[in-house]
Write a protein that holds these residues in place. Structure first.
Motif, PDB file in Angstrom:
ATOM      1  N   UNK A 183      27.913  23.567  13.692  1.00 21.07           N
ATOM      2  CA  UNK A 183      26.460  23.623  13.502  1.00 21.07           C
ATOM      3  C   UNK A 183      25.910  22.249  13.141  1.00 21.07           C
ATOM      4  N   UNK A 184      26.637  21.508  12.317  1.00 12.65           N
ATOM      5  CA  UNK A 184      26.188  20.172  11.923  1.00 12.65           C
ATOM      6  C   UNK A 184      26.101  19.240  13.127  1.00 12.65           C
ATOM      7  N   UNK A 185      27.061  19.341  14.034  1.00 17.57           N
ATOM      8  CA  UNK A 185      27.121  18.438  15.186  1.00 17.57           C
ATOM      9  C   UNK A 185      26.152  18.825  16.304  1.00 17.57           C
ATOM     10  N   UNK A 186      25.782  20.112  16.396  1.00 19.43           N
ATOM     11  CA  UNK A 186      25.039  20.577  17.575  1.00 19.43           C
ATOM     12  C   UNK A 186      23.633  21.084  17.284  1.00 19.43           C
ATOM     13  N   UNK A 187      23.272  21.265  16.015  1.00 15.26           N
ATOM     14  CA  UNK A 187      21.969  21.865  15.710  1.00 15.26           C
ATOM     15  C   UNK A 187      21.217  21.021  14.681  1.00 15.26           C
ATOM     16  N   UNK A 188      20.017  20.582  15.047  1.00 12.22           N
ATOM     17  CA  UNK A 188      19.188  19.810  14.119  1.00 12.22           C
ATOM     18  C   UNK A 188      18.701  20.692  12.967  1.00 12.22           C
ATOM     19  N   UNK A 189      18.494  21.978  13.235  1.00 12.37           N
ATOM     20  CA  UNK A 189      18.059  22.898  12.175  1.00 12.37           C
ATOM     21  C   UNK A 189      19.081  22.979  11.053  1.00 12.37           C
ATOM     22  N   UNK A 190      20.345  23.207  11.410  1.00  9.50           N
ATOM     23  CA  UNK A 190      21.388  23.292  10.402  1.00  9.50           C
ATOM     24  C   UNK A 190      21.706  21.921   9.807  1.00  9.50           C
ATOM     25  N   UNK A 191      21.677  20.882  10.641  1.00 10.14           N
ATOM     26  CA  UNK A 191      21.972  19.532  10.152  1.00 10.14           C
ATOM     27  C   UNK A 191      20.963  19.132   9.067  1.00 10.14           C
ATOM     28  N   UNK A 192      19.692  19.377   9.338  1.00  8.69           N
ATOM     29  CA  UNK A 192      18.664  19.056   8.346  1.00  8.69           C
ATOM     30  C   UNK A 192      18.783  19.954   7.113  1.00  8.69           C
ATOM     31  N   UNK A 193      19.154  21.222   7.353  1.00  3.90           N
ATOM     32  CA  UNK A 193      19.310  22.143   6.235  1.00  3.90           C
ATOM     33  C   UNK A 193      20.445  21.748   5.318  1.00  3.90           C
ATOM     34  N   UNK A 194      21.577  21.368   5.896  1.00  6.77           N
ATOM     35  CA  UNK A 194      22.710  20.908   5.078  1.00  6.77           C
ATOM     36  C   UNK A 194      22.336  19.648   4.309  1.00  6.77           C
ATOM     37  N   UNK A 195      21.618  18.743   4.977  1.00  7.86           N
ATOM     38  CA  UNK A 195      21.223  17.489   4.327  1.00  7.86           C
ATOM     39  C   UNK A 195      20.293  17.759   3.139  1.00  7.86           C
ATOM     40  N   UNK A 196      19.348  18.679   3.334  1.00 15.48           N
ATOM     41  CA  UNK A 196      18.420  19.005   2.250  1.00 15.48           C
ATOM     42  C   UNK A 196      19.134  19.635   1.059  1.00 15.48           C
ATOM     43  N   UNK A 197      20.121  20.493   1.347  1.00 14.61           N
ATOM     44  CA  UNK A 197      20.895  21.097   0.264  1.00 14.61           C
ATOM     45  C   UNK A 197      21.657  20.040  -0.522  1.00 14.61           C
ATOM     46  N   UNK A 198      22.265  19.096   0.191  1.00 14.50           N
ATOM     47  CA  UNK A 198      23.015  18.041  -0.475  1.00 14.50           C
ATOM     48  C   UNK A 198      22.094  17.162  -1.314  1.00 14.50           C
ATOM     49  N   UNK A 199      20.942  16.817  -0.737  1.00 12.40           N
ATOM     50  CA  UNK A 199      19.996  15.964  -1.460  1.00 12.40           C
ATOM     51  C   UNK A 199      19.498  16.669  -2.714  1.00 12.40           C
ATOM     52  N   UNK A 200      19.139  17.957  -2.570  1.00 13.76           N
ATOM     53  CA  UNK A 200      18.633  18.692  -3.729  1.00 13.76           C
ATOM     54  C   UNK A 200      19.715  18.874  -4.782  1.00 13.76           C
ATOM     55  N   UNK A 201      20.968  19.128  -4.340  1.00 14.59           N
ATOM     56  CA  UNK A 201      22.068  19.334  -5.284  1.00 14.59           C
ATOM     57  C   UNK A 201      22.371  18.060  -6.061  1.00 14.59           C
TER      58      UNK A 201
END
Length: 305
Positions: free
Chosen positions: A268-286
């Motif tokens: 999902x990280x490699x192929x989807x901007x939706x999930x890539x941005x979502x994972x990034x936001x979770x990491x940033x918020x955490x």
């Protein structure tokens, strides 16, 4: 000779323990990854048919991983595999398999009719199909496991082949066929996009459907490659063509299956901007919350002095 045999047994035990440790490591990684995917889905609230199926697949994978690993742990400890453990494991694996099958079918329809498919295929249809197939599959699984408790010879002789065709053979065949169709339609769509003169809205819609389809195709292809060898190995072992369950083949197949249930987050990280941005936001918020907390604690310490 006895000393040599003892040494070989010790080496085999160490390798088995190493396998169990790696199995659990993969399982923990998969549970964390799929849990993160669930957080992204609930936070993003973009409920499409694909995301609903990814939600179901992630939950199924989280629940399947401990049961897959626990059966291997029981073998290492020399204990019998409780039929209930195997039953629950098969149900969760089947749930994940149904999700992979339906997500391929949905994408196959969407890529062929990118401008009209939402009128034909909606979330309600996805949920109904999943529930219907799951009820049928779970019923078959329960019947097989209950029968095996009373007459395992009968199940092995008369139900084993039919059971695996229904539970694994048909879904795997559907996944293979839909992947072939997806590959063909993606090639056609890319060619069409280079020459089409339709409004930009339609072009963007087609590009979005193509991007989602590529992600789904990657997920289902990995699923097929990782899961099919395990089913073939089970048939070989059932016919006593492979006696040593702790062989390199068996370990490799188990690694593949655990890898399949753990790798989707990376896909999902490699192929989807939706999930890539979502994972990034979770990491940033955490990490942002941790940094703010640490800064606040440091400021409190400074004020004390």
């Amino acid at each position: 000779m006895s000393t040599l045999g003892l040494g070989e047994g010790s080496i085999g035990a160490k390798q088995s323990l190493q396998n169990v440790v790696i199995f659990w490591s993969l399982s923990v990684f998969g549970i964390i990854g799929n849990g993160t995917t669930l957080l992204v889905l609930f936070k993003g609230k973009l409920w499409t048919s694909v995301n609903i199926l990814i939600l179901i697949m992630s939950i199924s994978d989280i629940l399947a991983l401990p049961f897959i690993t626990s059966t291997q742990t029981q073998k290492f400890l020399g204990k019998d595999i409780f039929w209930l453990t195997t039953l629950v494991r098969d149900i969760f694996i089947t749930s994940s398999c149904i999700s992979a099958m339906l997500i391929g079918m949905e994408r196959s329809f969407a890529i062929r009719n990118p401008l009209k498919f939402k009128e034909k295929w909606n979330i309600g249809l996805t949920v109904k199909l999943y529930i219907l197939i799951l009820v049928i599959m779970v019923t078959i699984i329960i019947v097989k496991h209950v029968f095996s408790q009373f007459d395992e010879a009968f199940v092995d002789g008369y139900m084993y082949v039919t059971y695996n065709i229904l539970i694994r053979g048909i879904p795997f065949t559907v996944i293979l066929v839909t992947n072939i169709l997806l590959a063909r339609e993606l090639i056609k769509t890319n060619r069409f996009l280079t020459v089409m003169f339709n409004p930009k809205v339609e072009q963007e819609r087609m590009r979005q459907e193509a991007a989602i389809t590529k992600m789904v195709m990657t997920v289902t292809s990995v699923y097929f490659v990782c899961m099919v060898p395990g089913r073939l190995l089970a048939g070989i072992m059932k016919n006593y063509l492979l006696q040593n369950e702790l062989s390199l083949f068996f370990s490799t197949i188990t690694y593949l299956e655990l890898f399949n249930f753990s790798v989707n987050t990376i896909i999902y990280t490699m192929t989807s901007s939706f999930f890539r941005n979502g994972y990034r936001q979770l990491m940033v918020s955490f990490f942002g919350c941790r940094f703010k907390k640490k800064t606040a604690e440091m400021s409190i310490e400074i004020t004390r002095f």
